[in-house]
Write a protein that holds these residues in place. Structure first.
Motif, PDB file in Angstrom:
ATOM      1  N   GLU A  74       0.833  -1.207   0.000  1.00 30.31           N
ATOM      2  CA  GLU A  74       0.000   0.000   0.000  1.00 30.31           C
ATOM      3  C   GLU A  74       0.868   1.257   0.000  1.00 30.31           C
ATOM      4  OE1 GLU A  74      -3.622   1.970   2.647  1.00 30.31           O
ATOM      5  OE2 GLU A  74      -2.726   0.045   3.243  1.00 30.31           O
ATOM      6  N   LEU A  75       1.970   1.226   0.782  1.00 32.29           N
ATOM      7  CA  LEU A  75       2.887   2.369   0.813  1.00 32.29           C
ATOM      8  C   LEU A  75       3.520   2.611  -0.549  1.00 32.29           C
ATOM      9  CD1 LEU A  75       4.143   4.475   2.743  1.00 32.29           C
ATOM     10  CD2 LEU A  75       5.993   2.847   3.174  1.00 32.29           C
ATOM     11  N   ARG A  76       3.916   1.515  -1.207  1.00 35.16           N
ATOM     12  CA  ARG A  76       4.511   1.645  -2.555  1.00 35.16           C
ATOM     13  C   ARG A  76       3.503   2.254  -3.522  1.00 35.16           C
ATOM     14  NH1 ARG A  76       7.015  -3.332  -1.433  1.00 35.16           N
ATOM     15  NH2 ARG A  76       5.361  -4.468  -2.529  1.00 35.16           N
ATOM     16  N   ARG A  77       2.243   1.803  -3.449  1.00 33.51           N
ATOM     17  CA  ARG A  77       1.206   2.338  -4.342  1.00 33.51           C
ATOM     18  C   ARG A  77       1.013   3.835  -4.117  1.00 33.51           C
ATOM     19  NH1 ARG A  77      -1.583  -2.468  -3.136  1.00 33.51           N
ATOM     20  NH2 ARG A  77      -2.879  -1.384  -1.596  1.00 33.51           N
ATOM     21  N   MET A  78       1.025   4.266  -2.855  1.00 35.06           N
ATOM     22  CA  MET A  78       0.854   5.690  -2.538  1.00 35.06           C
ATOM     23  C   MET A  78       2.044   6.501  -3.046  1.00 35.06           C
ATOM     24  SD  MET A  78      -0.811   5.608   1.285  1.00 35.06           S
ATOM     25  CE  MET A  78      -0.916   7.392   1.362  1.00 35.06           C
ATOM     26  N   GLN A  79       3.277   5.955  -2.886  1.00 32.63           N
ATOM     27  CA  GLN A  79       4.472   6.663  -3.374  1.00 32.63           C
ATOM     28  C   GLN A  79       4.428   6.811  -4.884  1.00 32.63           C
ATOM     29  OE1 GLN A  79       7.525   4.173  -1.698  1.00 32.63           O
ATOM     30  NE2 GLN A  79       7.773   5.447   0.137  1.00 32.63           N
ATOM     31  N   GLU A  80       4.005   5.728  -5.563  1.00 32.55           N
ATOM     32  CA  GLU A  80       3.897   5.794  -7.030  1.00 32.55           C
ATOM     33  C   GLU A  80       2.842   6.814  -7.448  1.00 32.55           C
ATOM     34  OE1 GLU A  80       3.054   1.815  -8.186  1.00 32.55           O
ATOM     35  OE2 GLU A  80       5.082   1.073  -7.760  1.00 32.55           O
ATOM     36  N   MET A  81       1.720   6.863  -6.714  1.00 37.90           N
ATOM     37  CA  MET A  81       0.651   7.799  -7.041  1.00 37.90           C
ATOM     38  C   MET A  81       1.124   9.240  -6.830  1.00 37.90           C
ATOM     39  SD  MET A  81      -3.253   7.798  -5.587  1.00 37.90           S
ATOM     40  CE  MET A  81      -2.780   8.331  -3.944  1.00 37.90           C
ATOM     41  N   ILE A  82       1.871   9.496  -5.731  1.00 34.15           N
ATOM     42  CA  ILE A  82       2.405  10.838  -5.464  1.00 34.15           C
ATOM     43  C   ILE A  82       3.393  11.241  -6.554  1.00 34.15           C
ATOM     44  CG2 ILE A  82       3.877  12.157  -3.879  1.00 34.15           C
ATOM     45  CD1 ILE A  82       2.536  10.506  -1.603  1.00 34.15           C
ATOM     46  N   ALA A  83       4.244  10.279  -6.963  1.00 29.60           N
ATOM     47  CA  ALA A  83       5.224  10.565  -8.020  1.00 29.60           C
ATOM     48  C   ALA A  83       4.521  10.942  -9.320  1.00 29.60           C
ATOM     49  CB  ALA A  83       6.133   9.349  -8.226  1.00 29.60           C
TER      50      ALA A  83
END
Length: 361
Positions: A328-337
């Motif tokens: 979930e953290l990776r998905r959020m980081q990708e979305m922010i990027a």
């Protein structure tokens, strides 16, 4: 005033007798005080009279309100595990009986994975016992391992179904299987004997390991030897269950009343109910010993082969939660990027438009 003489210790036995012949009495007293534990699993399709038979066996109401699902519910129904524990006391001897029921077995259209839940439950009990055995409080281990499995076979077929064969082969190295032909009053005596022979032939053909009663010792009395011989010859047990008391030959008996007569549950000439109960009670200790010495040791050795300590269920759940959080953290980081890239592109596009407009003016 005279001094009181100390009481003398009197030898309770005759001279030349040491007394270790009393050791079995000590074990008996200790066992009776501690009580006994036994776990029985019942597996079979719905409608074969499993609940009625268990209530008849132990003269107790383990299933007061059984909810029968409709056909629509059975289509996607999954196997459930329901463990009911009851403490039975008879003549000062306490038995902590756990009956594990498996509603939903064989009910769904696709039964490919219907016994995975049952195998998982058996393994979990072995795992829990191993964990308790390796802990500090070994004196008070509760033994929930499955000591015996009554597998109910339908009387309406011509032997074992493919599901019966697959299930018994999947669990025969984990638990003692006792095959039971349900609702034997639907068969004539000749049909019953023919079905028994067919089932035994198929069990041997598919190399299924069922529970075999141990031979009677040479020093046992003749009555016990004859009883053991009759019990062995009765496998698979064809049984009838009933909790209703009806009048037959001037006395109250548990049975089923039909227009042509009465089927008595506890009459050995009518069915094998009495033999099944006798087998379970007289060989309860052997079922526990086979579970400990064979099935549990097999599980233990398999665990050692796989590299020792298995990850506990709680640890597995924690690891799973951590993995999900990381994903979930990776998905959020990708979305922010992605949002940052889009904002930069918009800003660059806005600057370009502003420059073009300024030059035109």
């Amino acid at each position: 005033m005279s001094k009181q003489q100390p009481a003398q210790f009197i030898n309770p036995e005759t001279p030349g007798y040491v007394g270790f012949a009393n050791l079995p009495n000590q074990v008996h007293r200790k066992s009776v005080k501690k009580g006994f534990e036994f776990t029985l699993m019942v597996v079979g399709e719905s409608g074969l009279g499993k609940s009625t038979l268990i209530n008849s066996l132990f003269l107790t109401d383990l299933y007061p309100e059984t909810v029968i699902p409709g056909a629509a519910e059975k289509i996607e129904r999954t196997v459930q595990i329901e463990a009911s524990t009851v403490e039975i006391e008879e003549r000062g001897v306490k038995l902590r009986l756990t009956v594990v029921d498996t509603p939903g077995y064989g009910d769904a259209i696709n039964c490919r994975d219907c016994f995975k839940t049952i195998i998982s439950y058996i393994d979990e009990q072995f795992e829990r016992y191993l964990h308790d055995e390796s802990g500090l409080n070994r004196r008070h281990i509760v033994d929930n391992r499955v000591h015996c499995c009554f597998y109910f076979i339908s009387p309406f077929g011509h032997g074992l179904k493919p599901l019966d064969v697959a299930f018994m082969k999947a669990i025969h190295n984990k638990v003692n299987i006792v095959p039971v032909i349900a609702k034997a009053d639907t068969l004539t005596l000749k049909e019953r004997e023919r079905l028994k022979k067919r089932i035994l032939d198929e069990i041997e053909e598919h190399n299924i390991k069922i529970y075999h009663l141990p031979d009677a010792e040479s020093d046992e009395d003749e009555d016990f030897k004859e009883q053991t011989r009759l019990l062995k010859a009765s496998i698979p047990f064809s049984v009838v269950g009933s909790n209703q008391l009806i009048e037959a030959k001037g006395k109250k008996v548990r049975g089923r009343l039909y227009p042509w007569g009465v089927v008595e549950v506890e009459n050995p000439e009518h069915n094998d109910f009495l033999k099944l109960r006798t087998m379970l009670i007289t060989h309860m200790q052997d079922l526990q010993e086979v579970t400990q010495d064979l099935h549990y040791e097999n599980f233990h050795s398999e665990r050692l082969k796989r590299g020792g300590r298995k990850v506990e269920i709680e640890d597995m759940n924690k690891d799973q939660i951590l993995l999900e959080k990381e994903a979930e953290l990776r998905r959020m980081q990708e979305m922010i990027a992605r949002m940052q890239v889009q904002m930069q592109l918009q800003m660059q596009g806005g600057d370009g438009d502003g420059g073009a407009l300024g030059h035109h003016v």
